[in-house]
Design an enzyme around this catalytic site. Structure first.
Site, short mmCIF file in Angstrom:
data_model
loop_
_atom_site.label_atom_id
_atom_site.label_comp_id
_atom_site.label_asym_id
_atom_site.label_seq_id
_atom_site.Cartn_x
_atom_site.Cartn_y
_atom_site.Cartn_z
N TYR A 257 5.01 4.40 -9.37
CA TYR A 257 5.82 5.61 -9.41
C TYR A 257 5.38 6.45 -10.60
O TYR A 257 5.97 6.40 -11.67
CB TYR A 257 7.32 5.26 -9.54
CG TYR A 257 7.90 4.63 -8.28
CD1 TYR A 257 7.11 3.91 -7.41
CD2 TYR A 257 9.25 4.77 -7.97
CE1 TYR A 257 7.62 3.33 -6.27
CE2 TYR A 257 9.78 4.20 -6.82
CZ TYR A 257 8.96 3.48 -5.98
OH TYR A 257 9.47 2.91 -4.85
N LYS B 227 -0.92 -8.31 -5.69
CA LYS B 227 -1.80 -7.96 -4.56
C LYS B 227 -3.17 -7.78 -5.17
O LYS B 227 -3.86 -6.80 -4.93
CB LYS B 227 -1.28 -6.70 -3.87
CG LYS B 227 -1.98 -6.35 -2.58
CD LYS B 227 -1.80 -7.38 -1.48
CE LYS B 227 -2.75 -7.09 -0.32
NZ LYS B 227 -2.82 -8.20 0.64
N ASP C 242 2.32 -9.36 0.52
CA ASP C 242 2.46 -9.43 1.99
C ASP C 242 2.95 -10.83 2.39
O ASP C 242 3.91 -10.97 3.16
CB ASP C 242 1.15 -9.05 2.70
CG ASP C 242 -0.10 -9.61 2.03
OD1 ASP C 242 0.01 -10.27 0.97
OD2 ASP C 242 -1.21 -9.39 2.58
N ASP D 37 10.90 -2.55 -5.42
CA ASP D 37 11.78 -1.68 -4.64
C ASP D 37 11.83 -2.18 -3.19
O ASP D 37 12.90 -2.38 -2.61
CB ASP D 37 11.22 -0.25 -4.70
CG ASP D 37 12.19 0.77 -4.13
OD1 ASP D 37 13.36 0.42 -3.87
OD2 ASP D 37 11.78 1.92 -3.94
N ASP E 124 15.13 -4.37 -1.05
CA ASP E 124 15.78 -3.98 0.21
C ASP E 124 15.63 -5.09 1.24
O ASP E 124 16.55 -5.39 1.99
CB ASP E 124 15.16 -2.69 0.78
CG ASP E 124 15.82 -1.42 0.24
OD1 ASP E 124 16.15 -1.39 -0.96
OD2 ASP E 124 16.01 -0.47 1.02
#
Ligand code: NAI
Ligand code: MG
Length: 352
Positions: free
Chosen positions: A138, A188, A221, A245, A249
């Site tokens: 971000y 990752k 992943d 983030d 969720d």
């Protein structure tokens, strides 16, 4: 009597519906535990204000918040305002100016809540996502060129700093040491060749300072898949801004609904106010219907009390809502019930 000064920013949509219940619960426990809460409500810091005046908050908005003890926020976002405008006009400046570099997102599967995931039985899933909150993916670094032409392009740079990664990872190790002693780092570093190998190195460096924490790293992943297949294996997950983030969720959905998930944006050094907010957004699809689940906001308020030094008052709140879920069928539609926001809050206050 100690009195804490709380800034309330209801925001938009269901943000304005879930903050009043949180405040009712706060007032009930503060009274019982012998401390005071005084509120300053910034009701028009919202997309409605943006549409009227071109800014989500006044120019001196951050200065007005600076001397408060904590900030309780609902949610921002409106279909008529681009999401990056509402987010970067309020939430992100607050997080960055007040160095709220830890975004703590606890997730639990409560007794009485049916998870959409077969393996997620009540009691077995109790984890915390620690999301880096001020840098990473971000970032404002980048740009757009050649708008409207065939060669149009967009470049977005992720920014990972040694100081920024180390402080949040160190916080996560400390948290894990006080819980089960297990930490998983989301990475990752197979596909992202600069920033995430750097992240991995810094995690390994931090680990040497916390020899009693068992840790590993998983590619995001695979981690996402395992979080669905076997959520009980996780305790503390530390992740970059974007990964954290998304994972929170996902974890909230595993716990039954995004409507119950809380978040604490912490400035651990307490130089600035920390901010507490439900993980969910303004939910325009249900705004105004009076059916929003207030639990995410109420649990966030409990995290705020814990941060302000009132652990017992915070525990009263979490016990009360856990007991509404475990012993009654009062719950909002996102959890399969028929109760409205106010019905759920009334029941919670009754059990409190
Ligand atoms: P959302 O979280 O607002 O909604 C996603 C889905 O979950 C919707 O179907 C909604 O009805 C449901 N839901 C969310 N909270 C609920 C609750 N408390 N009770 C019952 N159901 C609930 O996410 P979405 O749709 O991606 O974003 C909507 C707006 O919110 C956008 O403008 C977005 O930018 C903004 N947003 C703001 C955030 C913040 O202020 N921290 C965080 C996430 C999104
Ligand atoms: Mg989110």
């Amino acid at each position: 009597m100690t009195t804490h000064h709380i800034a309330l920013i209801p925001g938009d949509g269901i943000g304005t519906e879930v903050l009043p219940p949180a405040r009712r619960v706060l007032d009930a426990v503060s009274c019982r535990h012998g401390f005071g809460l005084s509120y300053t409500s910034y009701d028009d810091w919202s997309c409605a204000r943006y549409l009227r005046e071109g800014a989500m908050m006044p120019e001196d908005g951050l200065d007005r918040l600076r001397d408060q003890d904590a900030i309780l926020l609902g949610a921002v976002g409106h279909p008529d305002v681009p999401d990056h405008v509402s987010l970067w006009g309020l939430l992100i400046p607050i997080r960055r100016t007040f160095r709220q570099y830890v975004n703590l997102r606890p997730i639990r599967v409560f007794e009485g809540v049916e998870s959409p995931v077969r393996g997620a039985v009540p009691g077995a899933v109790d984890l915390v996502v620690v999301r880096e909150n001020t840098e990473g993916e971000y970032s404002e670094a980048g740009g757009r060129r050649n708008r409207g032409f065939p060669e149009e392009l967009a470049v977005q740079e992720a920014v990972f700093t040694r100081a920024g990664v180390t402080r949040v990872v160190d916080y996560a190790f400390g948290l894990a040491a006080g819980r089960s002693g297990r930490l998983t780092s989301a990475t990752k570093s197979n596909g992202i060749v600069h920033t995430l190998p750097f992240w991995d190195e810094l995690v390994a460096e931090c680990a040497t300072g916390h020899p009693r924490v068992a840790w590993d790293q998983e590619h995001i992943d695979a981690l996402a898949a395992k979080l669905v297949l076997d959520p009980a294996r996780y305790d503390v997950i530390v992740a970059s801004n974007l990964f954290g983030d998304i994972l929170s969720d996902l974890a909230a959905a595993v716990a039954g609904s995004i409507g119950i998930a809380p978040a604490a944006n912490l400035n651990p050094e307490r130089e600035f106010p920390s901010m507490f907010e439900p993980v969910h957004g303004s939910a325009p699809d249900i705004a105004g219907l009076g059916v929003a689940n207030p639990l995410g906001a109420i649990w966030s308020a409990a995290l705020m009390l814990d941060h302000l030094g009132h652990r017992e008052a915070a525990d009263d709140i979490t016990r009360a809502f856990a007991s509404v879920l475990a012993t009654t069928d009062v719950r909002t539609p996102d959890l399969g019930g028929t109760a409205g926001t106010a019905d759920f809050t009334d029941e919670l206050l009754r059990l409190l």
